[in-house]
Design a protein around this motif. Structure first.
Motif, PDB file in Angstrom:
ATOM      1  N   LEU A  16     106.967  21.951  50.119  1.00  0.00           N
ATOM      2  CA  LEU A  16     107.492  21.128  49.038  1.00  0.00           C
ATOM      3  C   LEU A  16     106.528  21.161  47.862  1.00  0.00           C
ATOM      4  O   LEU A  16     105.384  21.608  47.992  1.00  0.00           O
ATOM      5  N   THR A  17     106.960  20.650  46.732  1.00  0.00           N
ATOM      6  CA  THR A  17     106.127  20.585  45.532  1.00  0.00           C
ATOM      7  C   THR A  17     105.280  19.323  45.574  1.00  0.00           C
ATOM      8  O   THR A  17     105.796  18.238  45.829  1.00  0.00           O
ATOM      9  N   ASP A  18     103.985  19.473  45.307  1.00  0.00           N
ATOM     10  CA  ASP A  18     103.115  18.292  45.305  1.00  0.00           C
ATOM     11  C   ASP A  18     103.102  17.636  43.926  1.00  0.00           C
ATOM     12  O   ASP A  18     103.766  18.100  42.998  1.00  0.00           O
ATOM     13  N   SER A  72     108.031  11.904  49.039  1.00  0.00           N
ATOM     14  CA  SER A  72     108.924  11.079  48.232  1.00  0.00           C
ATOM     15  C   SER A  72     110.260  11.781  48.034  1.00  0.00           C
ATOM     16  O   SER A  72     110.312  13.004  47.933  1.00  0.00           O
ATOM     17  N   THR A  73     111.329  11.004  47.964  1.00  0.00           N
ATOM     18  CA  THR A  73     112.644  11.595  47.675  1.00  0.00           C
ATOM     19  C   THR A  73     112.924  11.599  46.177  1.00  0.00           C
ATOM     20  O   THR A  73     114.016  11.952  45.753  1.00  0.00           O
ATOM     21  N   ASP A  74     111.930  11.226  45.384  1.00  0.00           N
ATOM     22  CA  ASP A  74     112.070  11.238  43.928  1.00  0.00           C
ATOM     23  C   ASP A  74     111.699  12.605  43.367  1.00  0.00           C
ATOM     24  O   ASP A  74     111.065  13.422  44.040  1.00  0.00           O
ATOM     25  N   ASN A  75     112.053  12.834  42.107  1.00  0.00           N
ATOM     26  CA  ASN A  75     111.638  14.064  41.432  1.00  0.00           C
ATOM     27  C   ASN A  75     110.129  14.012  41.204  1.00  0.00           C
ATOM     28  O   ASN A  75     109.481  12.996  41.457  1.00  0.00           O
ATOM     29  N   MET A  76     109.566  15.124  40.732  1.00  0.00           N
ATOM     30  CA  MET A  76     108.117  15.220  40.606  1.00  0.00           C
ATOM     31  C   MET A  76     107.544  14.176  39.645  1.00  0.00           C
ATOM     32  O   MET A  76     106.499  13.581  39.911  1.00  0.00           O
ATOM     33  N   LEU A  77     108.215  13.921  38.537  1.00  0.00           N
ATOM     34  CA  LEU A  77     107.719  12.940  37.567  1.00  0.00           C
ATOM     35  C   LEU A  77     107.644  11.551  38.202  1.00  0.00           C
ATOM     36  O   LEU A  77     106.617  10.870  38.123  1.00  0.00           O
ATOM     37  N   LEU A  78     108.717  11.116  38.860  1.00  0.00           N
ATOM     38  CA  LEU A  78     108.731   9.794  39.482  1.00  0.00           C
ATOM     39  C   LEU A  78     107.776   9.721  40.669  1.00  0.00           C
ATOM     40  O   LEU A  78     107.151   8.682  40.916  1.00  0.00           O
ATOM     41  N   THR A  79     107.643  10.820  41.399  1.00  0.00           N
ATOM     42  CA  THR A  79     106.693  10.862  42.516  1.00  0.00           C
ATOM     43  C   THR A  79     105.275  10.654  42.001  1.00  0.00           C
ATOM     44  O   THR A  79     104.494   9.887  42.570  1.00  0.00           O
ATOM     45  N   ASN A  80     104.941  11.296  40.901  1.00  0.00           N
ATOM     46  CA  ASN A  80     103.608  11.159  40.319  1.00  0.00           C
ATOM     47  C   ASN A  80     103.394   9.747  39.789  1.00  0.00           C
ATOM     48  O   ASN A  80     102.311   9.172  39.946  1.00  0.00           O
ATOM     49  N   GLU A  81     104.420   9.161  39.178  1.00  0.00           N
ATOM     50  CA  GLU A  81     104.312   7.785  38.698  1.00  0.00           C
ATOM     51  C   GLU A  81     104.107   6.827  39.870  1.00  0.00           C
ATOM     52  O   GLU A  81     103.339   5.877  39.780  1.00  0.00           O
ATOM     53  N   TYR A  82     104.817   7.068  40.956  1.00  0.00           N
ATOM     54  CA  TYR A  82     104.686   6.250  42.160  1.00  0.00           C
ATOM     55  C   TYR A  82     103.269   6.346  42.709  1.00  0.00           C
ATOM     56  O   TYR A  82     102.637   5.335  43.028  1.00  0.00           O
ATOM     57  N   GLY A  97     115.813  16.786  46.949  1.00  0.00           N
ATOM     58  CA  GLY A  97     116.979  17.281  47.672  1.00  0.00           C
ATOM     59  C   GLY A  97     117.080  16.711  49.084  1.00  0.00           C
ATOM     60  O   GLY A  97     118.038  16.993  49.796  1.00  0.00           O
ATOM     61  N   ARG A  98     116.073  15.916  49.464  1.00  0.00           N
ATOM     62  CA  ARG A  98     116.021  15.258  50.774  1.00  0.00           C
ATOM     63  C   ARG A  98     116.102  16.245  51.944  1.00  0.00           C
ATOM     64  O   ARG A  98     116.699  15.984  52.973  1.00  0.00           O
ATOM     65  N   LYS A  99     115.463  17.406  51.750  1.00  0.00           N
ATOM     66  CA  LYS A  99     115.443  18.444  52.788  1.00  0.00           C
ATOM     67  C   LYS A  99     114.845  17.919  54.087  1.00  0.00           C
ATOM     68  O   LYS A  99     115.410  18.107  55.166  1.00  0.00           O
ATOM     69  N   VAL A 100     113.713  17.227  53.993  1.00  0.00           N
ATOM     70  CA  VAL A 100     113.042  16.718  55.187  1.00  0.00           C
ATOM     71  C   VAL A 100     113.893  15.634  55.853  1.00  0.00           C
ATOM     72  O   VAL A 100     114.096  15.658  57.066  1.00  0.00           O
ATOM     73  N   GLN A 101     114.382  14.705  55.063  1.00  0.00           N
ATOM     74  CA  GLN A 101     115.203  13.610  55.598  1.00  0.00           C
ATOM     75  C   GLN A 101     116.421  14.154  56.335  1.00  0.00           C
ATOM     76  O   GLN A 101     116.741  13.716  57.443  1.00  0.00           O
ATOM     77  N   LYS A 102     117.093  15.126  55.733  1.00  0.00           N
ATOM     78  CA  LYS A 102     118.287  15.700  56.359  1.00  0.00           C
ATOM     79  C   LYS A 102     117.937  16.499  57.612  1.00  0.00           C
ATOM     80  O   LYS A 102     118.602  16.384  58.635  1.00  0.00           O
ATOM     81  N   ASP A 103     116.892  17.330  57.529  1.00  0.00           N
ATOM     82  CA  ASP A 103     116.529  18.170  58.662  1.00  0.00           C
ATOM     83  C   ASP A 103     116.071  17.340  59.863  1.00  0.00           C
ATOM     84  O   ASP A 103     116.360  17.684  61.003  1.00  0.00           O
TER      85      ASP A 103
END
Length: 116
Positions: A16-18, A72-82, A97-103
């Motif tokens: 995933l993207t950090d 995080s299930t947020d986009n990169m900008l919101l993840t960084n803000e979080y 895209g919730r890849k981990v949550q779905k898998d």
């Protein structure tokens, strides 16, 4: 939750993207050390409060050579803000895209007692 996700099992190696925009594999983040993961909903006040508690736990984990990763299930900008908002100094991964949550077949629900 998937039946094969049990204590002692090898966790799937997601990429995933950090929070810096770099693609990272969980196995690379873990390295040879124990690793714990959190998967919050960034917009949830309860999750934000728990993440603030993880800041204190992270200090103890570092002393014990353990790693922490938040997905995080947020986009990169919101993840960084979080990450900045809770004062996290560990790797936060973005999975909009919730890849981990779905898998992993992680059910998401909203507590009806928190809806006003």
């Amino acid at each position: 939750m998937r039946a094969d996700i049990v204590a002692g099992a090898v966790f799937p190696d997601y990429e995933l993207t950090d929070h810096t925009g770099k693609h990272r594999k969980l196995s690379d983040l873990q390295g040879p050390d124990p690793c714990s993961g959190a998967q919050p909903r960034g917009y949830c006040p309860k999750d934000r409060r728990q993440a603030e508690g993880l800041v204190q736990l992270h200090h103890e984990m570092e002393v014990g050579y353990s790693r922490l990763v938040t997905i995080s299930t947020d986009n990169m900008l919101l993840t960084n803000e979080y990450r900045t908002g809770v004062g996290g100094h560990w790797t936060f991964l973005s999975d909009p895209g919730r890849k981990v949550q779905k898998d992993l077949d992680i059910a998401e629900y909203t507590d009806p007692n928190t809806i006003r």
